[in-house]
Design a protein around this motif. Structure first.
Motif, mmCIF file in Angstrom:
data_model
loop_
_atom_site.group_PDB
_atom_site.id
_atom_site.type_symbol
_atom_site.label_atom_id
_atom_site.label_comp_id
_atom_site.label_asym_id
_atom_site.label_seq_id
_atom_site.Cartn_x
_atom_site.Cartn_y
_atom_site.Cartn_z
ATOM 1 N N THR A 11 0.817 -1.209 0.000
ATOM 2 C CA THR A 11 0.000 0.000 0.000
ATOM 3 C C THR A 11 0.851 1.260 0.000
ATOM 4 O O THR A 11 0.754 2.100 -0.900
ATOM 5 N N ALA A 12 1.700 1.423 1.011
ATOM 6 C CA ALA A 12 2.475 2.656 1.135
ATOM 7 C C ALA A 12 3.455 2.825 -0.013
ATOM 8 O O ALA A 12 3.583 3.915 -0.588
ATOM 9 N N GLY A 13 4.175 1.759 -0.369
ATOM 10 C CA GLY A 13 5.172 1.858 -1.429
ATOM 11 C C GLY A 13 4.561 2.212 -2.763
ATOM 12 O O GLY A 13 5.100 3.040 -3.515
ATOM 13 N N THR A 14 3.424 1.601 -3.088
ATOM 14 C CA THR A 14 2.778 1.871 -4.372
ATOM 15 C C THR A 14 2.206 3.283 -4.415
ATOM 16 O O THR A 14 2.349 3.991 -5.424
ATOM 17 N N ILE A 15 1.555 3.720 -3.330
ATOM 18 C CA ILE A 15 0.982 5.066 -3.319
ATOM 19 C C ILE A 15 2.070 6.115 -3.470
ATOM 20 O O ILE A 15 1.958 7.038 -4.290
ATOM 21 N N VAL A 16 3.153 5.997 -2.703
ATOM 22 C CA VAL A 16 4.178 7.046 -2.775
ATOM 23 C C VAL A 16 4.886 7.029 -4.124
ATOM 24 O O VAL A 16 5.236 8.082 -4.668
ATOM 25 N N ALA A 17 5.081 5.850 -4.711
ATOM 26 C CA ALA A 17 5.707 5.786 -6.031
ATOM 27 C C ALA A 17 4.851 6.500 -7.070
ATOM 28 O O ALA A 17 5.367 7.259 -7.911
ATOM 29 N N ASN A 18 3.546 6.282 -7.022
ATOM 30 C CA ASN A 18 2.668 6.938 -7.995
ATOM 31 C C ASN A 18 2.511 8.425 -7.715
ATOM 32 O O ASN A 18 2.270 9.205 -8.641
ATOM 33 N N ARG A 19 2.661 8.842 -6.463
ATOM 34 C CA ARG A 19 2.712 10.281 -6.186
ATOM 35 C C ARG A 19 3.984 10.881 -6.786
ATOM 36 O O ARG A 19 3.953 11.975 -7.357
#
Length: 410
Positions: A11-19
């Protein structure tokens, strides 16, 4: 070219990467995610699988569906983190240099840490619902269970989604009513907390709700061991609770590589400044999601709110080296209460959950610490929002810091 390496594509890794994908100039930046598992799991959905509300297809998708170029995804186990030399060593022998490291490796359950838990009855009379395989096994066990004493036990805190054990208990109450066997089931919640929840107001209201459902709370229960042949759990003060079916939330720990690399505490959680989520030992390492020792709730909403604020401040930090305290520990969670209803809590580091309306003061439409059908549907609708909005780095029109507007002091 500056390099960001993100460990963990949950969750966190994917969200921050897409941000980052929306924020950074990729002529000047390279962003690489590293994760050994090709499958992304919607972990809140594991709660519903034992009660046949969700199936496997509802909670899994390929990670590559959410990670597109110019982001790089390396499917590999991380062997070690050499923070002194800004390198990550992968299992295939690759060394990844970084300028900034984001640790988003989460936490996982460790039933082996509790004596007796894995001694012969795991997956038979002892179950969990914190992974897909364990939630599936519990579903199969409940399908043929004829009744008896169901004990839900939290081994220790912190855990992922602290409200999930309460949700499981109340959904179990509903499920056994649906199956026509509730009168043959005794439900006991054995918790290391002094009440149903961590904060006084919420603990009182949730405790009253459990009591109304004829669910017994056994507080301050610090489990020392399981005796699977005798079907009982024993606390450090030698209290004993017998069970016919034990649903456990085992000890939660961070990734082994964190401890192996000398970056974690006794639970393999990385010590951080709780208001910036920057590692205390290394100024170019940030820890997002569940992998830090920050006293924030280990929940998806916490990751989402903290990442909203982190990405706002990251480029300023790169330019100036200054990072003001920006995160207040804001979290909110739906709590399924059964029978098509739910409630919600909204809180941060210093403010406990209170009754009220969210997100619009006086209007809601979500109710805080009060049951409503709308909250239940909000919980179910969140799965679509998770797959289609949050993971893709889009923002929700919700404040990332907590507001007292709409809350009633009691």
């Amino acid at each position: 070219m500056k390099k960001i390496v993100i460990l963990g594509a949950g969750t966190a890794g994917t969200i921050v990467a897409n941000r980052f994908k929306r924020l950074l100039d990729f002529n000047q930046w390279q962003v690489t995610l590293v994760d050994p598992d090709p499958v992304h799991y919607y972990q809140p959905g594991f709660l519903f699988i034992p009660f046949r509300m969700y199936s496997e297809k509802d909670v899994i998708k390929p990670k590559r569906d959410f990670i597109d170029p110019p982001l790089r995804l390396i499917q590999s186990k991380v062997e070690a983190i050499d923070a002194d030399h800004n390198r990550v060593h992968l299992a295939d022998g690759t060394n990844l240099p970084y300028d900034f490291l984001i640790i988003a490796t989460g936490v996982d359950i460790h039933p082996e840490e509790t004596p007796g838990m894995l001694d012969g009855e795991w997956g038979k009379s002892i179950h969990s619902f914190y992974t897909l395989p364990t939630s599936q096994a519990l579903r199969d066990a409940l399908r043929t269970w004829k009744g008896g004493r169901l004990v839900v036990n939290v081994v220790d805190n912190p855990i992922k989604c602290p409200v999930a054990p309460l949700e499981f208990i109340m959904l179990a109450d509903w499920y056994f009513h649906q199956q026509g066997v509730r009168d043959r089931v005794e439900i006991v919640y054995a918790t290391p907390l002094s009440g149903a929840f961590t904060k006084p107001v919420a603990s009182k209201l949730l405790g009253e709700l459990l009591d109304s459902k004829n669910i017994k709370v056994e507080p301050d229960f610090m489990i020392e061991r399981v005796e699977p042949e005798a079907k009982k759990i024993v606390s450090y003060d030698e209290r004993e609770i017998e069970y016919d079916l034990l649903v456990t939330i085992p000890l939660n720990k961070g990734a082994d590589v964190i401890g192996k690399s000398g970056l974690g505490n006794e639970l393999n959680l990385v010590p951080v400044d709780p208001h910036t989520l920057r590692a205390k030992a290394y100024p170019n390492i940030f820890v997002l999601g569940d992998a830090s020792d920050a006293p924030a709730s280990k929940a998806g909403a916490t990751a989402h709110f903290s990442i909203d604020l982190f990405t706002e401040h990251f480029l300023d930090y790169v330019e100036t080296g200054e990072l003001p305290p920006y995160f207040d520990g804001h979290a909110n969670c739906f709590i399924e209460t059964g029978f098509g209803k739910g409630l919600m809590i909204d809180f941060n580091y210093t403010q406990e959950p209170l009754p009220g309306r969210y997100p619009l003061p006086g209007i809601g439409p979500l109710t805080l610490l009060q049951e409503s059908e709308f909250n239940h549907w909000g919980k179910l609708m969140f799965r679509w929002m998770y797959w289609h909005i949050l993971l893709r780095g889009m923002e929700l029109p919700l404040p990332a810091t907590m507001s007292m507007a709409g809350k009633w002091k009691v």
